[in-house]
Design an enzyme around this catalytic site. Sequence first.
Site, PDB file in Angstrom:
ATOM      1  N   ASN A   1      -3.497  -1.492   7.550  1.00 46.70           N
ATOM      2  CA  ASN A   1      -4.796  -2.063   7.176  1.00 46.70           C
ATOM      3  C   ASN A   1      -4.569  -3.573   7.193  1.00 46.70           C
ATOM      4  O   ASN A   1      -4.180  -4.182   6.203  1.00 46.70           O
ATOM      5  CB  ASN A   1      -5.220  -1.569   5.800  1.00 46.70           C
ATOM      6  CG  ASN A   1      -5.421  -0.057   5.816  1.00 46.70           C
ATOM      7  OD1 ASN A   1      -5.992   0.500   6.755  1.00 46.70           O
ATOM      8  ND2 ASN A   1      -4.919   0.617   4.801  1.00 46.70           N
TER       9      ASN A   1
ATOM     10  N   TRP B   1     -12.668  13.158   1.599  1.00 45.95           N
ATOM     11  CA  TRP B   1     -11.746  12.557   0.636  1.00 45.95           C
ATOM     12  C   TRP B   1     -11.724  13.363  -0.672  1.00 45.95           C
ATOM     13  O   TRP B   1     -11.156  12.922  -1.663  1.00 45.95           O
ATOM     14  CB  TRP B   1     -12.144  11.104   0.331  1.00 45.95           C
ATOM     15  CG  TRP B   1     -11.724  10.143   1.411  1.00 45.95           C
ATOM     16  CD1 TRP B   1     -10.989  10.417   2.522  1.00 45.95           C
ATOM     17  CD2 TRP B   1     -12.018   8.735   1.479  1.00 45.95           C
ATOM     18  NE1 TRP B   1     -10.805   9.289   3.284  1.00 45.95           N
ATOM     19  CE2 TRP B   1     -11.424   8.234   2.674  1.00 45.95           C
ATOM     20  CE3 TRP B   1     -12.721   7.837   0.666  1.00 45.95           C
ATOM     21  CZ2 TRP B   1     -11.516   6.890   3.054  1.00 45.95           C
ATOM     22  CZ3 TRP B   1     -12.801   6.501   1.046  1.00 45.95           C
ATOM     23  CH2 TRP B   1     -12.214   6.030   2.230  1.00 45.95           C
TER      24      TRP B   1
ATOM     25  N   GLU C   1       0.857  -1.184   0.000  1.00 48.84           N
ATOM     26  CA  GLU C   1       0.000   0.000   0.000  1.00 48.84           C
ATOM     27  C   GLU C   1       0.895   1.237   0.000  1.00 48.84           C
ATOM     28  O   GLU C   1       1.779   1.376   0.854  1.00 48.84           O
ATOM     29  CB  GLU C   1      -0.903  -0.023   1.240  1.00 48.84           C
ATOM     30  CG  GLU C   1      -1.833   1.174   1.279  1.00 48.84           C
ATOM     31  CD  GLU C   1      -3.144   0.893   2.026  1.00 48.84           C
ATOM     32  OE1 GLU C   1      -3.476  -0.284   2.265  1.00 48.84           O
ATOM     33  OE2 GLU C   1      -3.834   1.870   2.356  1.00 48.84           O
TER      34      GLU C   1
ATOM     35  N   GLU D   1       5.083   9.543  13.694  1.00 41.39           N
ATOM     36  CA  GLU D   1       4.967   8.755  12.462  1.00 41.39           C
ATOM     37  C   GLU D   1       5.193   9.685  11.268  1.00 41.39           C
ATOM     38  O   GLU D   1       4.397  10.585  11.008  1.00 41.39           O
ATOM     39  CB  GLU D   1       3.590   8.094  12.360  1.00 41.39           C
ATOM     40  CG  GLU D   1       3.425   7.275  11.078  1.00 41.39           C
ATOM     41  CD  GLU D   1       2.096   6.518  11.000  1.00 41.39           C
ATOM     42  OE1 GLU D   1       1.698   5.865  11.993  1.00 41.39           O
ATOM     43  OE2 GLU D   1       1.454   6.590   9.934  1.00 41.39           O
TER      44      GLU D   1
ATOM     45  N   GLU E   1     -10.752   4.812   8.840  1.00 45.79           N
ATOM     46  CA  GLU E   1     -10.921   4.427   7.439  1.00 45.79           C
ATOM     47  C   GLU E   1     -11.474   3.010   7.303  1.00 45.79           C
ATOM     48  O   GLU E   1     -10.994   2.207   6.514  1.00 45.79           O
ATOM     49  CB  GLU E   1      -9.586   4.559   6.695  1.00 45.79           C
ATOM     50  CG  GLU E   1      -9.046   5.984   6.695  1.00 45.79           C
ATOM     51  CD  GLU E   1      -7.791   6.188   5.858  1.00 45.79           C
ATOM     52  OE1 GLU E   1      -6.982   5.252   5.765  1.00 45.79           O
ATOM     53  OE2 GLU E   1      -7.634   7.289   5.299  1.00 45.79           O
TER      54      GLU E   1
ATOM     55  N   ASP F   1      -2.834  14.423   6.886  1.00 46.43           N
ATOM     56  CA  ASP F   1      -2.371  13.136   6.373  1.00 46.43           C
ATOM     57  C   ASP F   1      -1.138  13.282   5.486  1.00 46.43           C
ATOM     58  O   ASP F   1      -1.254  13.210   4.257  1.00 46.43           O
ATOM     59  CB  ASP F   1      -3.514  12.491   5.568  1.00 46.43           C
ATOM     60  CG  ASP F   1      -3.262  11.025   5.292  1.00 46.43           C
ATOM     61  OD1 ASP F   1      -2.204  10.528   5.689  1.00 46.43           O
ATOM     62  OD2 ASP F   1      -4.135  10.383   4.680  1.00 46.43           O
TER      63      ASP F   1
ATOM     64  N   LYS G   1      -4.082   0.083  13.855  1.00 47.97           N
ATOM     65  CA  LYS G   1      -4.945   1.114  13.270  1.00 47.97           C
ATOM     66  C   LYS G   1      -6.370   0.665  13.566  1.00 47.97           C
ATOM     67  O   LYS G   1      -6.809  -0.373  13.063  1.00 47.97           O
ATOM     68  CB  LYS G   1      -4.701   1.194  11.770  1.00 47.97           C
ATOM     69  CG  LYS G   1      -5.686   2.072  11.005  1.00 47.97           C
ATOM     70  CD  LYS G   1      -5.284   2.192   9.528  1.00 47.97           C
ATOM     71  CE  LYS G   1      -6.275   3.029   8.736  1.00 47.97           C
ATOM     72  NZ  LYS G   1      -5.867   3.182   7.320  1.00 47.97           N
TER      73      LYS G   1
ATOM     74  N   GLU H   1       3.858   9.132  -0.908  1.00 49.69           N
ATOM     75  CA  GLU H   1       2.480   9.032  -1.383  1.00 49.69           C
ATOM     76  C   GLU H   1       1.959  10.366  -1.905  1.00 49.69           C
ATOM     77  O   GLU H   1       1.291  10.425  -2.928  1.00 49.69           O
ATOM     78  CB  GLU H   1       1.584   8.536  -0.240  1.00 49.69           C
ATOM     79  CG  GLU H   1       0.107   8.529  -0.601  1.00 49.69           C
ATOM     80  CD  GLU H   1      -0.789   8.070   0.537  1.00 49.69           C
ATOM     81  OE1 GLU H   1      -0.281   7.714   1.616  1.00 49.69           O
ATOM     82  OE2 GLU H   1      -2.019   8.069   0.338  1.00 49.69           O
TER      83      GLU H   1
END
Length: 727
Positions: free
Chosen positions: A237, A570, A194, A414, A318, A392, A314, A420
């Site tokens: 995830n 989003w 991911e 983090e 989401e 994010d 997590k 990304e």
Amino acid sequence: MNFFTCKRFKSTLVVIVSLFFLCLSTVLYAEDGYRLWLRYESVKDVQKLTSYKELIKDLVIFGNSPTMNAVTKELTFGTTGLLGKKIPVNIKLTSDGSILAGTLDQLKKLVPSELLERVNQMGEEGFGILTLKISQKKCIIITAKSDIGVLYGTYHFLKLLQTNQDINNLSIYEEPKIKLRLLNHWDNLDRTVERGYAGFSIWNWHKLPGYIDQRYIDYARANASIGINGTVLTNVNANALVLTPEYLIKVKALADAFRPYGIRVYLTARFSAPIELGKLKTADPLDSTVQVWWKNKIDEIYSYIPDFGGFLVKANSEGQPGPQNYGRNHADGANMLAGALDAHKGIVMWRAFVYDNNVPDDRAKQAYNEFKPLDGKFRKNVLVQVKNGPIDFQPREPFHPLFGTMPQTPLMMEFQVTQEYLGFSTNLVYLGTLFQECLMSDTYSKGKNSPVVKIIEGNFESHTLSGMAGVANIGNDINWCGHPFAQANWYALGRLAWNPEQMPETIARDWVRMTFSNSELVVKPVTAMMMASHEIAVNYMTPLGLHHIMGWSHHYGPGPWVKNKQRADWTAVYYHKADTLGIGFDRTESGSNALSQYAPEVQNTYKTLESCPEAFLLWFHRVPWDYKLKSGNTLWDEMCYKYYSGVDSVRWMADTWNSLEGQIDTERFNQVKMLLSMQEKEAIVWRNSCVLYFQTFSKRSIPSSLEKPEKSLEYYMNLKYSFVPGN
Ligand code: BDP
């Protein structure tokens, strides 16, 4: 005497044969980037080389634990490569010019204890590198309390040689400022990654545990060389399957391979695993059957991996399951797992990256709203892992308001190393400066001079745990990270996790020296490119505090027009709010008041249009198009100038790089050259898309000195990218 037997012939032959092999080796060992910053090429500076040869005649290494064997291997390999001749390993100190490596215990017979006292006062991972005279013999000792400390010292010593430092009188003492220094791999069990842009996962689950790829060892070496001491193998995830024996034996094999290098293995825990694997009816953390299930599962994991690090979780984010599904809170969830892990000295890293589209509040506020009330409610072996900014991993964000507002909880940083939101692995963006910008931000939580870094280090409250994690940018591409310069971001993360107060420029310089060349003709311009690169990307992507306007879902390229999706937070329009009157997200009192989550001094800085640093203007304010900025330009004009300067600066980077032809090996020179040319094209797409799109609201023309976008807005809006990686 005929010609063929004469000395001259023989020496000519030797030269020809050597040249042949030299050419062959260059062909065979082209610079594909696999060796990262651990290349150990022979030192080119003749004076330095002579002095190194004088000071390094042999290696005397004490102990034969797996870690000390790694020390022996690395020191032999490194010095032999750097000095261009085999450096022998001896069991005793015999001559001047020995490198002695061993723990304090192992060295105590040779070295007077007072000389080692300072090392003795450090933690297990600290080390000392000292020039000493032992029995009248000048030597360099690398020592620590533990084998791992000696390994860290070894890499530090090799770095001195790799970067051509003077090693005549060494007196170096180092220890990490952060305890948990981790990579987070967002790797799936099917080997997709991911948000990964460097190929597939390096974890070859199918061939594990039988096949230990050399890559695992080289991964561990690279990490140990920068002080990383833990790795979360799986995606946040999470897939519960990794907790089953089928996978645990594979995880064990990796843990065994990494252990000599001081790297512990962690996994992501899927909160609903008791239902999915255990066939329970619930995953409620307060349910005793659930608690027993996790306890047994955790005991089972430790039966495979006795030094298993713990879980990264997590939850309720989401769509991931979590304690809130059962009316419980994050502390209930984290503490339940932490209770069972505690028996084995394991820890929980509970992520604060949570937001819910059913909550009408500004997304930037949600993590604070959920976590701040839980301060003081977490068990001692829980860290709350917080992204650097409140949204994010955007190209630029203010620091997360949780830093400084949860004093009773160790907060773990983090960062996202994988790019990304920063151009994937086609854009050269050095992240050392981004990391530092956040770390040095003053939270004012304890008055002036309370930067994020102090909170992470746990200085203020003397937390026993502290941590920094980076979402890895590693895949099975030959050069690990896809872009030769992306390696610098992995490197910088490690170096900053060890000591977050280091300057990103120092780190960049070291990296360039180890990766490309020690020549100042290379080091200077390349470091300058790296240092400017983040701001350049911000300029052509999201200048003046814009954020989250990337392409839909895959986040590649621009998408300021993205709207009408299943959730408002989003979409891009949610974040920029452009209309004919202006642009930007009002997060002051008159808007979402996210600003109120910061200390009053921070609020004062960002509160008004006049006081707010322009880099964050549209993050905190809605601004009319004709508002005059400090430059005297209107907001609209300034935005245009920023976008254009971003593109121009990419051209500057490309010119700088191209001028280095001949000073960098051909393979990597060409790779970077091609990538910079791609970056220029991508920057142009970003610039033109954003300027044309925002122009539909501003209704103002692009300043006449700037070249006009060559295509229409419609053209850019219709650009399609199929099978974008990492999505
Ligand atoms: C977002 C990524 C998503 C991750 C998420 C996270 O787009 O793929 O799962 O962060 O951090 O930025 O959990």
